[in-house]
Design a protein around this motif. Structure first.
Motif, PDB file in Angstrom:
ATOM      1  N   THR A 187       0.749  -1.445  -0.121  1.00  0.00           N
ATOM      2  CA  THR A 187      -0.085  -0.212  -0.158  1.00  0.00           C
ATOM      3  C   THR A 187       0.918   1.302   0.221  1.00  0.00           C
ATOM      4  O   THR A 187       1.963   1.206   0.119  1.00  0.00           O
ATOM      5  CB  THR A 187      -0.906  -0.013   1.428  1.00  0.00           C
ATOM      6  N   ILE A 188       0.193   2.383  -0.393  1.00  0.00           N
ATOM      7  CA  ILE A 188       1.139   3.546  -0.345  1.00  0.00           C
ATOM      8  C   ILE A 188       1.548   3.977   1.060  1.00  0.00           C
ATOM      9  O   ILE A 188       2.741   4.643   1.209  1.00  0.00           O
ATOM     10  CB  ILE A 188       0.211   4.892  -0.750  1.00  0.00           C
ATOM     11  N   PHE A 189       0.874   3.432   2.009  1.00  0.00           N
ATOM     12  CA  PHE A 189       1.170   3.825   3.356  1.00  0.00           C
ATOM     13  C   PHE A 189       2.468   2.812   3.973  1.00  0.00           C
ATOM     14  O   PHE A 189       3.577   3.322   4.487  1.00  0.00           O
ATOM     15  CB  PHE A 189       0.183   3.671   4.484  1.00  0.00           C
ATOM     16  N   LYS A 227       4.561   2.012   1.590  1.00  0.00           N
ATOM     17  CA  LYS A 227       5.848   2.741   1.077  1.00  0.00           C
ATOM     18  C   LYS A 227       6.270   4.036   1.859  1.00  0.00           C
ATOM     19  O   LYS A 227       7.457   4.161   1.902  1.00  0.00           O
ATOM     20  CB  LYS A 227       5.351   2.889  -0.531  1.00  0.00           C
ATOM     21  N   ILE A 228       5.385   4.516   2.307  1.00  0.00           N
ATOM     22  CA  ILE A 228       5.856   5.664   3.173  1.00  0.00           C
ATOM     23  C   ILE A 228       6.628   5.103   4.254  1.00  0.00           C
ATOM     24  O   ILE A 228       7.715   5.518   4.647  1.00  0.00           O
ATOM     25  CB  ILE A 228       4.452   6.567   3.695  1.00  0.00           C
ATOM     26  N   ILE A 229       6.171   4.013   4.712  1.00  0.00           N
ATOM     27  CA  ILE A 229       6.967   3.367   6.008  1.00  0.00           C
ATOM     28  C   ILE A 229       8.294   3.011   5.843  1.00  0.00           C
ATOM     29  O   ILE A 229       9.363   3.172   6.334  1.00  0.00           O
ATOM     30  CB  ILE A 229       5.917   2.281   6.682  1.00  0.00           C
ATOM     31  N   ALA A 275       3.068   8.121  12.503  1.00  0.00           N
ATOM     32  CA  ALA A 275       2.092   9.546  12.099  1.00  0.00           C
ATOM     33  C   ALA A 275       2.620  10.481  11.198  1.00  0.00           C
ATOM     34  O   ALA A 275       3.733  10.726  11.231  1.00  0.00           O
ATOM     35  CB  ALA A 275       1.574   9.946  13.458  1.00  0.00           C
ATOM     36  N   PHE A 276       2.005  10.651  10.145  1.00  0.00           N
ATOM     37  CA  PHE A 276       2.239  11.913   9.241  1.00  0.00           C
ATOM     38  C   PHE A 276       1.205  12.598   8.879  1.00  0.00           C
ATOM     39  O   PHE A 276      -0.016  12.071   8.962  1.00  0.00           O
ATOM     40  CB  PHE A 276       3.006  11.232   8.244  1.00  0.00           C
ATOM     41  N   LEU A 277       1.355  13.853   8.136  1.00  0.00           N
ATOM     42  CA  LEU A 277       0.285  14.559   7.904  1.00  0.00           C
ATOM     43  C   LEU A 277      -0.436  14.190   6.668  1.00  0.00           C
ATOM     44  O   LEU A 277       0.253  13.396   5.658  1.00  0.00           O
ATOM     45  CB  LEU A 277       0.661  15.961   7.179  1.00  0.00           C
ATOM     46  N   ASP A 278      -1.808  14.022   6.603  1.00  0.00           N
ATOM     47  CA  ASP A 278      -2.613  13.908   5.513  1.00  0.00           C
ATOM     48  C   ASP A 278      -2.261  14.894   4.437  1.00  0.00           C
ATOM     49  O   ASP A 278      -2.344  15.756   4.559  1.00  0.00           O
ATOM     50  CB  ASP A 278      -4.016  13.833   5.914  1.00  0.00           C
ATOM     51  N   ILE A 279      -2.060  14.249   3.248  1.00  0.00           N
ATOM     52  CA  ILE A 279      -1.561  15.093   2.130  1.00  0.00           C
ATOM     53  C   ILE A 279      -2.823  15.852   1.393  1.00  0.00           C
ATOM     54  O   ILE A 279      -2.344  16.717   0.743  1.00  0.00           O
ATOM     55  CB  ILE A 279      -0.962  14.142   0.956  1.00  0.00           C
ATOM     56  N   THR A 336      -3.864  14.547  10.669  1.00  0.00           N
ATOM     57  CA  THR A 336      -2.786  13.569  10.868  1.00  0.00           C
ATOM     58  C   THR A 336      -3.304  12.207  10.674  1.00  0.00           C
ATOM     59  O   THR A 336      -4.408  11.976  11.246  1.00  0.00           O
ATOM     60  CB  THR A 336      -1.938  13.726  12.041  1.00  0.00           C
ATOM     61  N   LEU A 337      -2.481  11.499  10.127  1.00  0.00           N
ATOM     62  CA  LEU A 337      -2.658  10.006  10.025  1.00  0.00           C
ATOM     63  C   LEU A 337      -2.081   9.132  10.679  1.00  0.00           C
ATOM     64  O   LEU A 337      -0.820   9.444  10.891  1.00  0.00           O
ATOM     65  CB  LEU A 337      -2.532   9.529   8.482  1.00  0.00           C
ATOM     66  N   VAL A 338      -2.625   8.063  11.499  1.00  0.00           N
ATOM     67  CA  VAL A 338      -1.726   7.386  12.523  1.00  0.00           C
ATOM     68  C   VAL A 338      -2.030   5.865  12.003  1.00  0.00           C
ATOM     69  O   VAL A 338      -3.035   5.315  11.771  1.00  0.00           O
ATOM     70  CB  VAL A 338      -2.349   7.226  14.047  1.00  0.00           C
ATOM     71  N   GLU A 349     -12.140   5.719   8.516  1.00  0.00           N
ATOM     72  CA  GLU A 349     -13.042   5.117   7.624  1.00  0.00           C
ATOM     73  C   GLU A 349     -12.359   4.232   6.632  1.00  0.00           C
ATOM     74  O   GLU A 349     -12.832   3.102   6.093  1.00  0.00           O
ATOM     75  CB  GLU A 349     -13.513   6.507   6.297  1.00  0.00           C
ATOM     76  N   GLY A 350     -11.226   4.686   5.678  1.00  0.00           N
ATOM     77  CA  GLY A 350     -10.643   3.474   5.391  1.00  0.00           C
ATOM     78  C   GLY A 350     -11.159   3.015   3.829  1.00  0.00           C
ATOM     79  O   GLY A 350     -10.684   1.967   3.751  1.00  0.00           O
ATOM     80  N   LEU A 351     -11.949   3.687   3.208  1.00  0.00           N
ATOM     81  CA  LEU A 351     -12.458   3.776   1.821  1.00  0.00           C
ATOM     82  C   LEU A 351     -11.442   3.913   0.745  1.00  0.00           C
ATOM     83  O   LEU A 351     -11.581   3.289  -0.337  1.00  0.00           O
ATOM     84  CB  LEU A 351     -13.564   4.239   1.716  1.00  0.00           C
ATOM     85  N   ARG A 404     -14.563  17.398   2.904  1.00  0.00           N
ATOM     86  CA  ARG A 404     -14.166  18.618   3.209  1.00  0.00           C
ATOM     87  C   ARG A 404     -12.532  18.775   2.857  1.00  0.00           C
ATOM     88  O   ARG A 404     -11.971  18.027   3.481  1.00  0.00           O
ATOM     89  CB  ARG A 404     -14.430  19.087   4.618  1.00  0.00           C
ATOM     90  N   LYS A 405     -11.916  19.627   2.182  1.00  0.00           N
ATOM     91  CA  LYS A 405     -10.732  19.718   1.808  1.00  0.00           C
ATOM     92  C   LYS A 405     -10.317  21.438   2.122  1.00  0.00           C
ATOM     93  O   LYS A 405     -11.032  21.954   1.452  1.00  0.00           O
ATOM     94  CB  LYS A 405     -10.395  19.250   0.447  1.00  0.00           C
ATOM     95  N   VAL A 406      -9.102  21.460   2.701  1.00  0.00           N
ATOM     96  CA  VAL A 406      -8.535  22.797   2.770  1.00  0.00           C
ATOM     97  C   VAL A 406      -7.237  22.727   2.169  1.00  0.00           C
ATOM     98  O   VAL A 406      -6.474  21.980   1.781  1.00  0.00           O
ATOM     99  CB  VAL A 406      -8.323  23.184   4.156  1.00  0.00           C
TER     100      VAL A 406
HETATM  101  P1  AMP Z   1      -9.496   6.678   3.758  1.00  0.00           P
HETATM  102  O1  AMP Z   1      -8.808   5.477   3.171  1.00  0.00           O
HETATM  103  O2  AMP Z   1     -10.705   7.241   3.105  1.00  0.00           O
HETATM  104  O3  AMP Z   1      -9.641   6.774   5.400  1.00  0.00           O
HETATM  105  O4  AMP Z   1      -8.580   8.024   3.196  1.00  0.00           O
HETATM  106  C1  AMP Z   1      -7.210   7.761   3.035  1.00  0.00           C
HETATM  107  C2  AMP Z   1      -6.488   9.106   3.207  1.00  0.00           C
HETATM  108  O5  AMP Z   1      -5.079   8.920   3.025  1.00  0.00           O
HETATM  109  C3  AMP Z   1      -7.006  10.524   2.501  1.00  0.00           C
HETATM  110  O6  AMP Z   1      -7.569  11.585   3.540  1.00  0.00           O
HETATM  111  C4  AMP Z   1      -5.730  10.793   1.759  1.00  0.00           C
HETATM  112  O7  AMP Z   1      -5.850  12.302   1.473  1.00  0.00           O
HETATM  113  C5  AMP Z   1      -4.599  10.138   2.502  1.00  0.00           C
HETATM  114  N1  AMP Z   1      -3.533   9.986   1.529  1.00  0.00           N
HETATM  115  C6  AMP Z   1      -3.529   9.140   0.515  1.00  0.00           C
HETATM  116  N2  AMP Z   1      -2.192   9.199  -0.080  1.00  0.00           N
HETATM  117  C7  AMP Z   1      -1.388   9.702   0.829  1.00  0.00           C
HETATM  118  C8  AMP Z   1       0.015  10.041   1.071  1.00  0.00           C
HETATM  119  N3  AMP Z   1       0.953   9.956   0.224  1.00  0.00           N
HETATM  120  N4  AMP Z   1       0.581  11.073   2.102  1.00  0.00           N
HETATM  121  C9  AMP Z   1      -0.309  11.412   3.024  1.00  0.00           C
HETATM  122  N5  AMP Z   1      -2.090  11.071   3.035  1.00  0.00           N
HETATM  123  C10 AMP Z   1      -2.134  10.387   2.084  1.00  0.00           C
END
Ligand code: AMP
Length: 132
Positions: A3-5, A7-9, A26-30, A38-40, A85-87, A110-112
């Motif tokens: 997964t993309i996460f 790859k980040i790890i 934990a890193f900031l949501d892009i 932040t995502l954990v 959520e994780g969708l 919502r996005k900012v």
């Molecule tokens: P969800 O799976 O619906 O809970 O959301 C996945 C979240 O991961 C979204 O808010 C994306 O913006 C975020 N996301 C996806 N790719 C990256 C990334 N490369 N770095 C940080 N956040 C990400």
């Protein structure tokens, strides 16, 4: 496929890192829904959060608690909210969302806009305030 996460790890993709230990990152949501969103993420790649073994699920929430304390200290929101959520990304994660005013919409729809410089600044501020 990783997964993309993962790859980040593994350091294959950059992130605005907030905190890390042997089992979590934990890193900031892009695509933040609020400044400091932040995502954990547990490093073990499991899609559905409720498929995590009990101990890992508890550890994930405890790691999130420490990160939330750092967000609260660094950014002083009313409080930090939680969304699972994780969708989109099939790798269990918790969204930590600072809530700055009661009328703020806390929704992943919502996005900012947050500039790259501000993302860097937020990551620095929060990571300094987090005690793992
Ligand atoms: P969800 O799976 O619906 O809970 O959301 C996945 C979240 O991961 C979204 O808010 C994306 O913006 C975020 N996301 C996806 N790719 C990256 C990334 N490369 N770095 C940080 N956040 C990400």
């Amino acid at each position: 496929m990783a997964t993309i996460f993962t790859k980040i790890i593994n350091g294959e993709i950059p992130c605005y890192k907030i905190a890390e230990n042997d089992s979590h990152i934990a890193f900031l949501d892009i695509n933040p829904i609020a400044e400091g969103h932040t995502l954990v993420v547990p490093k073990k790649e499991i899609d559905y959060i409720f498929d995590l073994p009990d101990e890992l699920l508890a550890d994930t929430m405890l790691f999130a608690k420490k990160v939330a304390a750092g967000i609260d200290k660094a950014l002083n929101p009313i409080r930090t909210g939680v969304i699972v959520e994780g969708l989109e990304v099939p790798h269990a994660h918790i969204h930590l969302v600072p809530i700055y005013k009661e009328s703020q919409e806390v929704s992943l729809k919502r996005k900012v806009d947050v500039s790259e410089n501000r993302m860097k600044e937020l990551a620095k501020l929060i990571s300094k305030a987090v005690e793992i």
